[in-house]
Design an enzyme around this catalytic site. Structure first.
Site, PDB file in Angstrom:
ATOM      1  N   HIS A 140       0.867  -1.174   0.000  1.00  0.00           N
ATOM      2  CA  HIS A 140       0.000   0.000   0.000  1.00  0.00           C
ATOM      3  C   HIS A 140       0.907   1.229   0.000  1.00  0.00           C
ATOM      4  O   HIS A 140       2.012   1.182   0.541  1.00  0.00           O
ATOM      5  CB  HIS A 140      -0.833  -0.059   1.289  1.00  0.00           C
ATOM      6  CG  HIS A 140      -1.931   0.940   1.376  1.00  0.00           C
ATOM      7  ND1 HIS A 140      -1.721   2.242   1.763  1.00  0.00           N
ATOM      8  CD2 HIS A 140      -3.268   0.825   1.148  1.00  0.00           C
ATOM      9  CE1 HIS A 140      -2.887   2.880   1.770  1.00  0.00           C
ATOM     10  NE2 HIS A 140      -3.834   2.043   1.406  1.00  0.00           N
ATOM     11  N   ASP A 179       2.552  -5.006   8.273  1.00  0.00           N
ATOM     12  CA  ASP A 179       1.330  -4.220   8.060  1.00  0.00           C
ATOM     13  C   ASP A 179       0.164  -5.210   8.071  1.00  0.00           C
ATOM     14  O   ASP A 179      -0.073  -5.927   7.098  1.00  0.00           O
ATOM     15  CB  ASP A 179       1.430  -3.475   6.721  1.00  0.00           C
ATOM     16  CG  ASP A 179       0.105  -2.823   6.325  1.00  0.00           C
ATOM     17  OD1 ASP A 179      -0.897  -2.980   7.060  1.00  0.00           O
ATOM     18  OD2 ASP A 179       0.068  -2.163   5.267  1.00  0.00           O
ATOM     19  N   GLN A 202      -5.016  -5.577   6.690  1.00  0.00           N
ATOM     20  CA  GLN A 202      -6.022  -6.441   6.063  1.00  0.00           C
ATOM     21  C   GLN A 202      -6.045  -7.839   6.680  1.00  0.00           C
ATOM     22  O   GLN A 202      -6.759  -8.725   6.196  1.00  0.00           O
ATOM     23  CB  GLN A 202      -5.763  -6.545   4.552  1.00  0.00           C
ATOM     24  CG  GLN A 202      -5.882  -5.231   3.810  1.00  0.00           C
ATOM     25  CD  GLN A 202      -7.315  -4.695   3.749  1.00  0.00           C
ATOM     26  OE1 GLN A 202      -8.275  -5.408   4.009  1.00  0.00           O
ATOM     27  NE2 GLN A 202      -7.449  -3.427   3.408  1.00  0.00           N
ATOM     28  N   LYS A 262     -10.889  -1.150  10.008  1.00  0.00           N
ATOM     29  CA  LYS A 262     -10.954  -2.332   9.135  1.00  0.00           C
ATOM     30  C   LYS A 262     -11.266  -3.585   9.956  1.00  0.00           C
ATOM     31  O   LYS A 262     -11.220  -4.706   9.452  1.00  0.00           O
ATOM     32  CB  LYS A 262      -9.640  -2.493   8.366  1.00  0.00           C
ATOM     33  CG  LYS A 262      -9.417  -1.367   7.345  1.00  0.00           C
ATOM     34  CD  LYS A 262      -8.130  -1.576   6.608  1.00  0.00           C
ATOM     35  CE  LYS A 262      -7.640  -0.318   5.903  1.00  0.00           C
ATOM     36  NZ  LYS A 262      -8.404   0.034   4.712  1.00  0.00           N
ATOM     37  N   CYS A 273      -4.564   2.503  -3.798  1.00  0.00           N
ATOM     38  CA  CYS A 273      -3.314   2.966  -3.163  1.00  0.00           C
ATOM     39  C   CYS A 273      -2.192   1.959  -3.357  1.00  0.00           C
ATOM     40  O   CYS A 273      -1.387   1.723  -2.444  1.00  0.00           O
ATOM     41  CB  CYS A 273      -3.515   3.253  -1.672  1.00  0.00           C
ATOM     42  SG  CYS A 273      -4.722   4.517  -1.341  1.00  0.00           S
TER      43      CYS A 273
HETATM   44  N1  PMP Z   1      -2.084  -0.966   4.539  1.00  0.00           N
HETATM   45  C1  PMP Z   1      -3.020  -1.723   3.975  1.00  0.00           C
HETATM   46  C2  PMP Z   1      -2.703  -3.122   3.586  1.00  0.00           C
HETATM   47  C3  PMP Z   1      -4.294  -1.211   3.770  1.00  0.00           C
HETATM   48  O1  PMP Z   1      -5.233  -1.960   3.189  1.00  0.00           O
HETATM   49  C4  PMP Z   1      -4.579   0.111   4.170  1.00  0.00           C
HETATM   50  C5  PMP Z   1      -5.952   0.725   3.964  1.00  0.00           C
HETATM   51  N2  PMP Z   1      -6.500   0.466   2.713  1.00  0.00           N
HETATM   52  C6  PMP Z   1      -3.572   0.845   4.777  1.00  0.00           C
HETATM   53  C7  PMP Z   1      -2.339   0.272   4.950  1.00  0.00           C
HETATM   54  C8  PMP Z   1      -3.811   2.243   5.273  1.00  0.00           C
HETATM   55  O2  PMP Z   1      -4.707   2.213   6.320  1.00  0.00           O
HETATM   56  P1  PMP Z   1      -5.314   3.565   6.935  1.00  0.00           P
HETATM   57  O3  PMP Z   1      -5.850   4.328   5.747  1.00  0.00           O
HETATM   58  O4  PMP Z   1      -6.380   3.103   7.846  1.00  0.00           O
HETATM   59  O5  PMP Z   1      -4.207   4.284   7.596  1.00  0.00           O
END
Ligand code: PMP
Length: 405
Positions: free
Chosen positions: A122, A199, A202, A225, A363
């Site tokens: 991401h 990270d 997910q 999430k 992203c």
């Molecule tokens: N890492 C991953 C794997 C994600 O899916 C996301 C959110 N789509 C993020 C980081 C960023 O999370 P946040 O926008 O809640 O900071």
């Protein structure tokens, strides 16, 4: 077996009609819906114990502090952290990664030091490292992705060298749904004494996560999430790392004493929580953890695996539809393209049928580049989803085909 009807009753928003159709919410990778238990806990905080924490000695403040700190204990148990001192609250996964980069990275990494990330990351696990690269001259090495959407582990091993000073990799891909071999990655990192950040954005709502078993140095995830509120997240860090890391934000609550000559910082986790935090959000996260832990993990995993398998089976039957990411071990998400139809058009048309999916680059533009596409459509699942909702998506996609025929 999970009682899906009972679970769905916890999420009144699922009753909504969208464009006069039943809502099929398949955008859980972006954010999950929130159960009554979470919404009511936040409501109760504001109605019955609204107060700032850690500061007052009055009754309300004590209640709010207990609830806030109680979440630290809940999160510690959820991820099997060593202690509540390992749990730092912040605004989300993005904030957690930025904190590690700006604190650990900035203080410990030097020009020429290599940081390994992956091609499926991401943007929140790419851009902060690039900012550090521009500032300090670190080198970013990228583990490539194989065509099926799994990590090229042979390349991962080949990238590791004496210069590798940090590894930062996602547990589960928000685009492909791939579950990466995190234990293997952490084992290798530990063998070589390289700090590793996981990270888990997910992963956290979809599988049991154990930081001591993984033996990771850091883990980050977002409450929103995992059935919790937006604007709250967690950074787990090993004590010996958090202790030596300088704070990034200065201000109230992160100090032991302040004078114009010398300020003494508080210990971890408080030195990383300057200012009034998202108190209601953290308390809501505590309710989300409680909610998640009412389910049996095996049943959650089985249920979601069944949904993913069903979605694959049904989507594969649609002529011209291509699933992006077919790794054997998947969780949460299915991305796809439909020939020349732009994913935004897919998303807009299925929305008319009440189906909420995500379209775009999610992203993860470098990953899109790898597949030679600009965007995908993505259906992503949570415990309340049903096969009927997958059918609703498939029907809506057939409409997309008719329109573009
Ligand atoms: N890492 C991953 C794997 C994600 O899916 C996301 C959110 N789509 C993020 C980081 C960023 O999370 P946040 O926008 O809640 O900071």
């Amino acid at each position: 077996m999970l009682d899906i009807a009972k679970i769905r009753a916890d999420f009144p928003i699922l009753e909504r009609q969208v464009h006069k159709k039943n809502l099929a919410y398949l955008d859980n990778g972006a954010t999950t819906l929130k159960p009554n238990q979470v919404v009511e806990t936040i409501d109760k905080h504001y109605k019955e114990e609204c107060s700032n924490i850690h500061r007052g000695i009055h009754w309300l403040s004590e209640r709010a502090t207990e609830s806030y700190e109680g979440t630290r204990e809940k999160v510690k148990n959820l991820i099997n952290a060593e202690s509540t001192d390992n749990i730092v609250f912040n605004s989300g996964t993005t904030a957690g990664i930025n904190l590690v980069v700006q604190s650990y990275g900035r203080s410990q990494l030097n020009a020429g030091d290599e940081v390994i990330i992956s091609a499926m990351e991401h943007h929140s696990n790419i851009v902060p490292w690039q900012m550090l690269r521009d500032e300090k001259g670190i080198v970013i090495k990228v583990v490539p992705v194989l065509e099926d959407g799994s990590l090229d582990m042979a390349a991962f091993y080949a990238l590791i060298s004496e210069k590798t000073k940090f590894i930062s990799i996602m547990y589960v891909s928000n685009v492909l749904g791939t579950v990466n071999p995190m234990q293997e990655i952490c084992d290798k990192a530990n063998e070589l004494n390289i700090p590793v950040l996981v990270d888990a954005a997910q992963a956290i709502a979809h599988m049991p996560v154990d930081v001591q078993k993984l033996n990771c140095t850091f883990m980050v995830f977002s409450a929103h999430k995992m059935y919790g509120p937006t604007g709250v997240g967690v950074l787990y860090g090993k004590a010996e790392y958090l202790e030596k890391m300088p704070p990034v934000n200065g201000g109230g609550d992160m100090i032991l004493s302040v004078s114009f000559d010398k300020t003494v910082y508080n210990v971890a986790p408080y030195k990383f929580e300057a200012g009034t935090p998202n108190i209601a959000g953290v308390i809501g996260l505590g309710a989300a953890v409680d909610y998640l832990l009412t389910f049996d993990w095996q049943q959650v995993e089985d249920r979601e695996a069944e949904l993913i398998a069903y979605a694959h089976e049904k989507l594969e039957q649609i002529p011209g539809l291509k699933i992006i990411g077919t790794a054997k071990i998947k969780s949460g998400a299915v991305s796809f393209t439909m020939k020349d139809i732009h994913p935004h058009d897919i998303g807009t048309i299925v929305d008319r049928s009440g189906v909420a999916i995500r379209t775009g680059h999610h992203c993860a533009q470098p990953l899109m580049e790898f597949y030679g596409i600009v965007a995908t459509a993505r259906a992503s699942f949570a415990i309340y989803n049903t096969k009927e909702e997958v059918d609703q998506l498939v029907k809506a996609l057939e409409k997309v085909q008719e329109i573009f025929a």
